[in-house]
Design an enzyme around this catalytic site. Structure first.
Site, short mmCIF file in Angstrom:
data_model
loop_
_atom_site.label_atom_id
_atom_site.label_comp_id
_atom_site.label_asym_id
_atom_site.label_seq_id
_atom_site.Cartn_x
_atom_site.Cartn_y
_atom_site.Cartn_z
N THR A 132 0.60 -1.34 -0.12
CA THR A 132 0.06 0.02 0.08
C THR A 132 0.98 1.43 -0.10
OG1 THR A 132 -1.30 1.34 1.62
CG2 THR A 132 -0.27 -0.33 2.54
N GLU A 134 0.19 3.58 1.80
CA GLU A 134 0.50 4.00 3.11
C GLU A 134 1.94 3.70 3.80
OE1 GLU A 134 -1.72 5.65 5.74
OE2 GLU A 134 -2.46 6.04 3.92
N TYR A 156 -1.04 0.27 10.72
CA TYR A 156 -1.53 -0.35 9.39
C TYR A 156 0.07 -0.25 8.71
CZ TYR A 156 -3.59 -0.76 5.10
OH TYR A 156 -3.82 -1.31 3.70
N LYS A 160 2.05 -3.43 7.28
CA LYS A 160 2.17 -3.70 5.94
C LYS A 160 3.56 -3.68 5.27
CE LYS A 160 -1.97 -4.21 4.04
NZ LYS A 160 -2.55 -5.24 3.19
P1 NAP Z 1 -11.58 -4.06 2.56
O1 NAP Z 1 -12.66 -3.79 1.83
O2 NAP Z 1 -11.56 -3.63 4.01
O3 NAP Z 1 -11.54 -5.97 2.66
C1 NAP Z 1 -10.64 -6.57 3.46
C2 NAP Z 1 -10.74 -8.14 3.54
O4 NAP Z 1 -9.91 -8.56 4.42
C3 NAP Z 1 -12.33 -8.44 3.69
O5 NAP Z 1 -12.86 -9.47 2.95
C4 NAP Z 1 -12.19 -8.80 5.31
O6 NAP Z 1 -13.11 -9.64 5.62
C5 NAP Z 1 -10.98 -9.39 5.22
N1 NAP Z 1 -10.35 -9.72 6.41
C6 NAP Z 1 -10.15 -8.85 7.52
N2 NAP Z 1 -9.53 -9.52 8.49
C7 NAP Z 1 -9.21 -10.82 8.27
C8 NAP Z 1 -8.63 -11.74 9.00
N3 NAP Z 1 -8.58 -11.90 10.20
N4 NAP Z 1 -8.70 -13.11 8.28
C9 NAP Z 1 -8.89 -13.01 6.93
N5 NAP Z 1 -9.44 -12.18 6.28
C10 NAP Z 1 -9.74 -10.83 6.74
O7 NAP Z 1 -10.03 -3.81 1.73
P2 NAP Z 1 -9.77 -3.68 0.27
O8 NAP Z 1 -10.12 -2.03 -0.03
O9 NAP Z 1 -10.79 -4.57 -0.58
O10 NAP Z 1 -8.33 -3.84 0.33
C11 NAP Z 1 -7.82 -5.07 -0.22
C12 NAP Z 1 -6.31 -5.15 0.36
O11 NAP Z 1 -5.54 -4.20 -0.40
C13 NAP Z 1 -6.12 -5.04 1.55
O12 NAP Z 1 -5.04 -5.65 2.18
C14 NAP Z 1 -5.93 -3.52 2.12
O13 NAP Z 1 -5.03 -3.39 3.10
C15 NAP Z 1 -4.94 -3.22 0.83
N6 NAP Z 1 -4.92 -2.02 0.25
C16 NAP Z 1 -6.12 -1.25 -0.17
C17 NAP Z 1 -6.07 -0.13 -0.74
C18 NAP Z 1 -7.43 0.56 -1.08
O14 NAP Z 1 -7.39 1.87 -1.39
N7 NAP Z 1 -8.59 0.01 -1.09
C19 NAP Z 1 -4.84 0.34 -1.32
C20 NAP Z 1 -3.68 -0.32 -1.24
C21 NAP Z 1 -3.79 -1.36 -0.33
P3 NAP Z 1 -14.64 -9.25 6.38
O15 NAP Z 1 -15.19 -8.92 5.08
O16 NAP Z 1 -15.26 -10.52 6.99
O17 NAP Z 1 -14.30 -8.21 7.25
O1 F7E Z 2 -8.86 8.43 4.61
C1 F7E Z 2 -9.05 11.89 5.65
C2 F7E Z 2 -8.14 10.85 6.45
O2 F7E Z 2 -10.04 6.29 5.39
C3 F7E Z 2 -8.28 9.21 3.50
C4 F7E Z 2 -7.30 2.27 2.98
O3 F7E Z 2 -7.65 1.54 1.97
O4 F7E Z 2 -5.85 3.84 1.54
C5 F7E Z 2 -6.91 3.79 2.74
O5 F7E Z 2 -6.48 4.29 3.69
C6 F7E Z 2 -8.10 10.36 4.00
C7 F7E Z 2 -7.17 10.45 5.36
O6 F7E Z 2 -8.21 6.33 3.60
C8 F7E Z 2 -12.13 11.75 7.23
O7 F7E Z 2 -7.47 11.59 7.52
C9 F7E Z 2 -11.04 13.18 6.53
O8 F7E Z 2 -6.22 11.56 5.24
O9 F7E Z 2 -10.48 7.03 3.31
P1 F7E Z 2 -9.44 6.82 4.52
P2 F7E Z 2 -6.55 6.00 3.87
O10 F7E Z 2 -6.47 6.24 5.32
O11 F7E Z 2 -5.93 6.75 2.90
C10 F7E Z 2 -4.87 2.96 1.55
C11 F7E Z 2 -3.77 3.25 0.46
C12 F7E Z 2 -4.96 1.77 2.19
O12 F7E Z 2 -3.97 1.09 1.95
C13 F7E Z 2 -5.88 1.71 3.23
O13 F7E Z 2 -6.12 0.20 3.32
O14 F7E Z 2 -9.08 11.10 4.32
N1 F7E Z 2 -10.43 11.99 6.24
N2 F7E Z 2 -12.16 12.91 7.31
C14 F7E Z 2 -11.14 10.90 6.80
N3 F7E Z 2 -11.14 9.58 6.43
C15 F7E Z 2 -12.08 8.66 7.02
N4 F7E Z 2 -11.81 7.48 7.05
N5 F7E Z 2 -13.17 9.30 7.52
C16 F7E Z 2 -13.31 10.85 7.69
O15 F7E Z 2 -14.14 11.14 8.27
#
Ligand code: NAP
Ligand code: F7E
Length: 371
Positions: A132, A134, A156, A160
């Site tokens: 990620t 992050e 987190y 990662k």
């Molecule tokens: P998500 O919607 O939060 O999905 C996370 C998945 O992981 C869900 O299926 C969840 O199951 C499962 N999970 C959580 N804890 C677990 C455990 N202990 N054992 C097995 N499975 C578990 O995340 P996503 O947005 O699809 O992201 C997919 C992956 O890419 C994650 O690893 C995330 O950290 C990474 N990532 C996401 C982004 C982004 O912007 N979306 C960017 C960079 C990296 P439940 O449905 O039961 O909760």
């Molecule tokens: O926050 C700001 C917050 O929670 C984005 C995950 O998929 O992407 C995701 O992580 C920004 C941050 O995503 C609120 O402070 C303001 O700066 O949507 P987010 P994230 O933290 O960037 C990365 C790439 C991953 O890997 C992660 O799994 O938005 N923000 N106000 C807020 N964020 C949230 N959630 N809620 C608010 O009310």
């Protein structure tokens, strides 16, 4: 027929990836967690009755914190490809549950890698790790590339980073095919409701139809590089089709503030917003509203700040340079931010309309609180 195993199949990316792989002819196995309510909404449309001979979509109970479960499933399935998407993926929640985040997001991959080795599959099974942006945290370079040094800013991000390096280490130590996709934020109508983009599009849709009045947010100045999840899962698959394992940034090379994302979302509903005030006193106010079906009024305050959404340490700016993915994978993002916002707002509006129909039919419904 190739066999893929997806952890996190019930999540946003798991759902899009499963659909993509099924479309390519794969047999897709997914690990889902046991929950007290059904948690397969995002993938129910892919389900086929297992009693049919040709079923290619198979779910297994499991958890990344349970080594014996992971060892057994990998030995039984003998997958050609593993996509490790399972994670406690919410950055703010990782400050509340740091040990759990480490257990799943860091140790989870280690358990998979050891299970692959124990099953004698280290030269057969290719592995994708969901790394990620992050990990860049307090960014050391703009835009970020595969060579930019990491500086994570949350439990987190730190967890990662362990997974990233253990992937690299096992690739080098045991000659295993393991690729890190360093994915920047990607969103969709399937995005979890507590991530900021979905929180905004969902609240805006509720407000349009009179079901909510105020959207409470945290840091509006944070800048993110937002793409569409549907595009990004294609890059995951491409990474495992290469001659050599490698690490790739997947992004759009465009960055936008949370504030501007909100402006775009309300614009889709015909609302022009202006922002006034500083820090915790900042508000988002309706200037004009052009759609008579929606209940916005001029000078209505629709966005306020609640500091509880501020993070102990923040990632201020992310923007990814995907030149390597373009050159080596032939991958480029297809969906613009404008189209993504429109798709998300329209989908949330449809959901709210369905909720209202249920209400009008006298069926019980509830609106979950903003989180
Ligand atoms: P998500 O919607 O939060 O999905 C996370 C998945 O992981 C869900 O299926 C969840 O199951 C499962 N999970 C959580 N804890 C677990 C455990 N202990 N054992 C097995 N499975 C578990 O995340 P996503 O947005 O699809 O992201 C997919 C992956 O890419 C994650 O690893 C995330 O950290 C990474 N990532 C996401 C982004 C982004 O912007 N979306 C960017 C960079 C990296 P439940 O449905 O039961 O909760
Ligand atoms: O926050 C700001 C917050 O929670 C984005 C995950 O998929 O992407 C995701 O992580 C920004 C941050 O995503 C609120 O402070 C303001 O700066 O949507 P987010 P994230 O933290 O960037 C990365 C790439 C991953 O890997 C992660 O799994 O938005 N923000 N106000 C807020 N964020 C949230 N959630 N809620 C608010 O009310």
């Amino acid at each position: 027929m190739k066999k893929a195993l997806i952890t996190g199949i019930t999540g946003q990316d798991g759902a899009y990836l499963a659909e993509h792989l099924l479309g390519l002819g794969y047999e897709v196995h997914g690990i889902k967690r046991r929950a007290s309510l059904f948690n397969t909404d995002r993938i129910d449309h892919l389900y086929t009755d297992l009693h049919q001979d040709a079923a290619r979509f198979i779910l297994h109970y499991g958890d990344l914190t349970d080594s014996s479960n992971i060892i057994r499933l990998i030995a039984e399935i003998q997958p050609d490809e593993i996509y490790n998407l399972g994670a406690m993926s919410h950055v703010q929640v990782s400050f509340s549950e740091p040990e759990y985040a480490a257990n799943v997001d860091a140790m989870g991959l280690l358990r998979i890698l050891e299970a692959v080795r124990l099953a004698g599959l280290s030269q057969k099974t290719r592995i994708y790790q969901a790394s990620t942006s992050e990990m860049y945290g307090m960014v050391q370079q703009i835009p970020q590339t595969e060579k930019t040094p990491f500086y994570p800013r949350s439990p987190y991000g730190v967890a990662k980073l362990y997974a990233y390096w253990i992937a690299v280490n096992y690739r080098e130590a045991y000659n295993m095919f393991i690729s890190n996709g360093i994915l920047f934020n990607h969103e969709s109508p399937l995005r979890g409701e507590t991530f900021v983009t979905r929180k905004i599009t969902r609240a805006a849709a509720h407000m349009a139809l009179g079901l909510d009045k105020t959207l409470w947010l945290g840091n509006l100045n944070a800048k993110r590089d937002w793409g569409h999840a549907k595009d990004y899962v294609k890059a995951m698959h491409l990474m495992l089709q290469q001659d050599q394992a490698d690490d790739f940034v997947v992004a759009t090379n465009r960055t936008t503030t949370v504030r501007h994302f909100a402006i775009m979302a309300f614009q889709r509903l015909g609302v022009e917003l202006r922002f006034e005030g500083q820090n915790e006193q900042e508000t988002g106010i309706v200037v004009s509203s052009s759609n008579p079906d929606f209940v916005f009024t001029p000078e209505q305050i629709v966005i306020r700040i609640d500091p509880k959404y501020y993070r102990p340490t923040e990632v201020d700016l992310l923007i990814g340079d995907y030149a390597k993915a373009k050159e080596k994978l032939g991958w480029e993002p297809q969906v613009s931010l404008e189209t993504l916002v429109e798709e998300m707002v329209d989908a949330d509006l449809e959901l709210v309309k369905r909720t209202l129909t249920l209400k009008n039919q006298g069926l019980k419904f509830y609106i979950p609180q903003q989180q």
